[in-house]
Design a protein around this motif. Structure first.
Motif, short mmCIF file in Angstrom:
data_model
loop_
_atom_site.label_atom_id
_atom_site.label_comp_id
_atom_site.label_asym_id
_atom_site.label_seq_id
_atom_site.Cartn_x
_atom_site.Cartn_y
_atom_site.Cartn_z
N LEU A 246 60.23 38.41 48.90
CA LEU A 246 59.89 39.65 48.20
C LEU A 246 59.50 39.36 46.77
CD1 LEU A 246 59.76 42.73 48.47
CD2 LEU A 246 62.14 42.83 47.74
N SER A 247 60.22 38.45 46.12
CA SER A 247 59.92 38.08 44.74
C SER A 247 58.54 37.43 44.64
CB SER A 247 60.98 37.12 44.21
OG SER A 247 60.68 36.69 42.90
N ASN A 248 58.22 36.55 45.59
CA ASN A 248 56.91 35.89 45.58
C ASN A 248 55.78 36.90 45.81
OD1 ASN A 248 58.06 33.39 45.14
ND2 ASN A 248 58.12 32.84 47.31
N GLU A 249 56.03 37.87 46.70
CA GLU A 249 55.02 38.90 46.95
C GLU A 249 54.74 39.70 45.68
OE1 GLU A 249 55.72 41.50 50.21
OE2 GLU A 249 56.04 39.87 51.65
N LYS A 250 55.79 40.03 44.94
CA LYS A 250 55.62 40.80 43.70
C LYS A 250 54.85 39.99 42.66
CE LYS A 250 59.69 43.76 44.20
NZ LYS A 250 61.03 44.11 43.65
N LYS A 251 55.16 38.69 42.58
CA LYS A 251 54.45 37.82 41.64
C LYS A 251 52.97 37.72 42.01
CE LYS A 251 58.39 34.90 40.39
NZ LYS A 251 58.99 33.54 40.48
N GLU A 252 52.68 37.57 43.32
CA GLU A 252 51.30 37.49 43.77
C GLU A 252 50.55 38.79 43.50
OE1 GLU A 252 51.36 36.41 47.87
OE2 GLU A 252 52.21 34.42 47.52
N ALA A 253 51.21 39.91 43.74
CA ALA A 253 50.59 41.21 43.49
C ALA A 253 50.31 41.40 42.00
CB ALA A 253 51.50 42.33 43.99
N LYS A 254 51.24 40.95 41.17
CA LYS A 254 51.06 41.06 39.72
C LYS A 254 49.92 40.18 39.24
CE LYS A 254 53.76 40.94 35.44
NZ LYS A 254 55.11 40.64 34.85
N ALA A 255 49.85 38.95 39.80
CA ALA A 255 48.77 38.02 39.43
C ALA A 255 47.42 38.56 39.87
CB ALA A 255 49.04 36.66 40.04
N ALA A 256 47.37 39.14 41.09
CA ALA A 256 46.11 39.70 41.60
C ALA A 256 45.65 40.87 40.74
CB ALA A 256 46.31 40.15 43.05
N LYS A 257 46.61 41.68 40.33
CA LYS A 257 46.30 42.83 39.47
C LYS A 257 45.76 42.35 38.13
CE LYS A 257 48.30 47.13 37.73
NZ LYS A 257 49.54 47.94 37.64
N LYS A 258 46.36 41.27 37.63
CA LYS A 258 45.92 40.72 36.34
C LYS A 258 44.51 40.15 36.45
CE LYS A 258 47.52 37.64 32.67
NZ LYS A 258 48.57 36.67 32.26
N ARG A 259 44.23 39.45 37.57
CA ARG A 259 42.89 38.90 37.78
C ARG A 259 41.86 40.01 37.90
NH1 ARG A 259 45.73 35.34 41.24
NH2 ARG A 259 45.13 36.59 43.05
N ALA A 260 42.21 41.06 38.62
CA ALA A 260 41.30 42.19 38.78
C ALA A 260 41.02 42.86 37.44
CB ALA A 260 41.89 43.20 39.76
N ASN A 265 37.33 43.64 32.76
CA ASN A 265 37.08 43.52 31.31
C ASN A 265 35.83 42.70 31.05
OD1 ASN A 265 39.31 45.05 30.64
ND2 ASN A 265 40.66 43.27 30.46
N LYS A 266 35.64 41.63 31.86
CA LYS A 266 34.45 40.79 31.68
C LYS A 266 33.18 41.56 32.02
CE LYS A 266 36.66 36.32 32.49
NZ LYS A 266 36.76 35.15 33.40
#
Length: 272
Positions: A246-260, A265-266
């Motif tokens: 669950l922790s890894n899923e949240k980290k991946e979701a957060k990273a994906a959101k940050k990339r998006a 912004n670009k």
């Protein structure tokens, strides 16, 4: 539905009434009954019977995965004690109690709490959703309706699905009493005399069982592992590393959101 709403289940209520009815009934037993004879230690036979079964109930409580499983076991031990005690007093009372127990056994079952749970009912027809899923992992419960531990365990499995089953980990269950081919496929015994491996939990990733990710564990020879892991909620979470997932899923979701967000912004800067 409240966490303890199942306590008002007719199964719980009527079995409680049946067990507690012994209290007023025993007042009619003869004072010279074998039940009330005191041994040299000052303990009556009745106390011995209930004492032994109370100890068994305590051990079961320590091993229970949920209160539902605990109540199921306590009723079994209490009714056994009552049958023994009434037989000592008058076998005719035992027959009536035995009849009442059989009626409740065949007419009442603990209700399964399915409120907001994330568990998919699986069978031979749709088990392919697990075996063909290359994206998500599946934690599957293999159970039968006749095994004493299975229905009470449902509360635990449903609770786990609510907490961990909304991401990349899916929860499913299959009645191998009905779909025996799946029991044979995953080497799960459905013999009534060997129900210690029921329910069985198996973790699937990319459509295949993950090696050693199975409870109860089995040796390479197909026997149950002597180092038995109880199916408590805490043990399941630790064994299958559900918190870590669950922790890894949240980290991946957060990273994906940050990339998006960075990509958007670009695009805005290019337009400017």
């Amino acid at each position: 539905m409240g966490a303890y709403s199942y306590l008002w289940d007719p199964y719980i209520v009527l079995n409680s009434i049946l067990v507690l009815s012994y209290v007023p009934l025993r007042t009619y037993f003869s004072e010279s009954s074998q039940l009330f004879k005191v041994d040299p230690m000052g303990i009556t036979r009745e106390m011995q019977i209930f004492g032994v079964l109370a100890m068994a109930g305590f051990v079961k409580y320590r091993r229970s995965s949920s209160l539902a499983e605990f109540f199921s076991s306590i009723f079994m031990y209490a009714k056994t004690a009552i049958l023994i005690c009434t037989y000592v007093e008058d076998y005719r009372i035992t027959l009536w109690y035995g009849l009442a127990i059989l009626v409740l056994f065949f007419t009442l079952h603990q209700k399964e709490d399915k409120s907001s749970c994330e568990v998919t009912d699986l069978n031979t027809g749709n088990f392919s959703v697990v075996e063909e899923d290359s994206e998500e992992a599946w934690l599957v419960e293999f159970y039968t309706t006749w095994a004493a531990n299975c229905l009470p365990f449902t509360y635990t499995f449903n609770d786990l699905s609510r907490r961990y089953g909304k991401g990349k980990l899916k929860f499913g269950k299959v009645d191998i009493g009905r779909f025996t081919s799946l029991a044979k496929k995953f080497k799960i015994s459905t013999e009534a005399v060997r129900n210690n491996e029921l329910p069985t939990l198996i973790l699937f990733e990319k459509g295949k069982p993950v090696p050693f990710m199975r409870l109860p564990r089995k040796t390479p020879d197909g026997e149950l592992d002597e180092n038995f892991v109880l199916l408590t909620k805490a043990n399941i979470i630790n064994f299958f590393r559900l918190d870590e997932r669950l922790s890894n899923e949240k980290k991946e979701a957060k990273a994906a959101k940050k990339r998006a967000s960075s990509g958007n912004n670009k695009k805005k800067k290019k337009r400017q």
